[in-house]
Scaffold this active site. Structure first.
Site, PDB file in Angstrom:
ATOM      1  N   LYS A  54      61.165 -35.587 -13.902  1.00 23.52           N
ATOM      2  CA  LYS A  54      61.278 -34.731 -15.085  1.00 23.52           C
ATOM      3  C   LYS A  54      61.765 -35.548 -16.282  1.00 23.52           C
ATOM      4  O   LYS A  54      61.304 -35.352 -17.410  1.00 23.52           O
ATOM      5  CB  LYS A  54      62.214 -33.552 -14.788  1.00 23.52           C
ATOM      6  CG  LYS A  54      61.556 -32.527 -13.894  1.00 23.52           C
ATOM      7  CD  LYS A  54      62.521 -31.569 -13.250  1.00 23.52           C
ATOM      8  CE  LYS A  54      61.778 -30.737 -12.194  1.00 23.52           C
ATOM      9  NZ  LYS A  54      62.650 -29.982 -11.311  1.00 23.52           N
ATOM     10  N   GLN A  98      68.749 -27.932 -10.844  1.00 23.12           N
ATOM     11  CA  GLN A  98      67.862 -28.379  -9.760  1.00 23.12           C
ATOM     12  C   GLN A  98      68.267 -27.711  -8.444  1.00 23.12           C
ATOM     13  O   GLN A  98      69.421 -27.816  -8.023  1.00 23.12           O
ATOM     14  CB  GLN A  98      67.944 -29.918  -9.647  1.00 23.12           C
ATOM     15  CG  GLN A  98      66.988 -30.518  -8.641  1.00 23.12           C
ATOM     16  CD  GLN A  98      65.517 -30.326  -9.013  1.00 23.12           C
ATOM     17  OE1 GLN A  98      65.118 -30.539 -10.151  1.00 23.12           O
ATOM     18  NE2 GLN A  98      64.708 -29.901  -8.065  1.00 23.12           N
ATOM     19  N   ASP A 121      63.372 -22.688 -16.969  1.00 20.75           N
ATOM     20  CA  ASP A 121      62.791 -22.650 -15.632  1.00 20.75           C
ATOM     21  C   ASP A 121      62.469 -21.205 -15.234  1.00 20.75           C
ATOM     22  O   ASP A 121      61.922 -20.967 -14.150  1.00 20.75           O
ATOM     23  CB  ASP A 121      63.780 -23.268 -14.638  1.00 20.75           C
ATOM     24  CG  ASP A 121      63.083 -24.032 -13.525  1.00 20.75           C
ATOM     25  OD1 ASP A 121      61.879 -24.322 -13.684  1.00 20.75           O
ATOM     26  OD2 ASP A 121      63.726 -24.326 -12.511  1.00 20.75           O
TER      27      ASP A 121
END
Ligand code: NAP
Length: 293
Positions: A54, A98, A121
């Protein structure tokens, strides 16, 4: 006739080029590039690799990325504190926690801390809830499902009125994909480990999205001829012929499926490249929304 391959790589490249242009325009106006804040807890090798990927993708399009890497034994308060610090940082426009978090961390409570307008996200329970409610708009939709929808649209076929079968109902892939397909007016069946006679369900579906986590589980003979098949699965299987000793395969048995399907994605090179691209796109959107009207 063999299916047409939906190649995620050129689609992702094209979108990343558009994001790069938008980032440059934003930076010229705002005096700095948009920023993505990443919280990584623990030393899971796969998670660390995803975070590195990322960061590299951010570099490619000119986004700033900042990572808070916390030890496995971090407390709930420390993880939530890292999220809150990004919430309060005006140079950070998007936040990514994450997953998975270590077992002792309450994932829902940690994700609840993400400011809704930085939830790039699309994983905040409020954003997922809004995705499933009539007349409500989430601030952001999750990256992988958004990538799946973009690849289905690449075929040019109508989603409205189509019969879709989604295999898998996880919070990050199956469930949001099913909601997004329903929002696009497909008639959706959600399949899971207790579904009876999966081949029969798939045999009626114009669109099949496989997000199971089982190598080559879906067979070509189960598919409706001409169906669109999107394979989200990413499973490593032993391969003595490869240098690494393993290779990645999807949840769909590609060789049999390509003879039945009309369109199909490959693994790797299908959904994977789209996931990161959608995260970059959402971060750019968050930054644009932060500008004064
Ligand atoms: P997950 O949380 O493990 O969910 C798997 C789903 O598959 C569950 O809903 C499960 O049903 C269902 N399932 C399991 N066995 C089944 C069976 N025999 N028949 C029908 N359904 C079955 O997995 P996930 O996080 O959604 O990930 C799914 C796959 O996508 C994995 O291979 C993952 O690596 C991949 N992935 C790829 C990307 C990408 O960017 N390419 C991103 C995310 C995930 P129950 O609910 O009944 O248990």
């Amino acid at each position: 006739m063999a299916a047409e391959i939906i190649d995620g790589r050129p689609v992702a490249r094209r979108m990343q080029e558009e994001i790069r242009t938008a980032v440059a325009a934003y930076a010229a106006q705002a005096g700095g590039a948009p920023g993505l804040g990443v919280v990584l807890v623990g030393d899971d090798a796969a998670s660390a690799m995803y975070v590195r990927m990322k960061r590299r993708a951010c570099d490619r399009v000119g986004l700033r990325s900042e990572a808070r890497i916390l030890p496995t034994e971090s407390t709930q308060g420390e993880v939530e504190g890292a999220v809150r610090a990004f919430n309060n940082d005006p140079a950070i426009h998007g936040i990514l926690v994450q997953l998975p978090l270590p077992e002792h961390i309450d994932e829902e409570a940690a994700l609840n801390e993400i400011s809704l307008n930085k939830d790039v996200d699309g994983i905040h329970p409020m954003n997922l809830g809004r995705l499933g409610m009539r007349g409500r708009e989430p601030s952001f939709t999750p990256a992988t499902p958004t990538g799946v929808m973009a690849l289905i649209r690449e075929t040019g076929r109508a989603i409205e009125g189509a019969r879709a079968a989604v295999i898998g109902r996880s919070n990050i892939v199956g469930l949001p994909v099913a909601l997004m397909l329903a929002n696009a007016n497909a008639t959706v069946t959600i399949c899971h480990s207790r579904t009876r006679d999966l081949p029969n369900v798939l045999g009626r579906a114009d669109i099949v999205v496989a997000a199971i986590g089982r190598p080559e589980f879906v067979k070509g003979a189960w598919l409706k001829p001409g169906a669109i098949v999107i394979d989200v699965g990413s499973n490593s299987v032993p391969d003595p012929e490869s240098e690494k000793g393993y290779r990645y395969v999807g949840d769909v048995e590609f060789e049999s499926a390509r003879t039945a399907a009309g369109y199909i994605t490959k693994v790797p090179g299908g959904v994977g490249p789209m996931t990161i691209t959608m995260l970059l796109s959402n971060t750019m959107k968050a930054a644009e929304r932060s500008l004064p009207a």
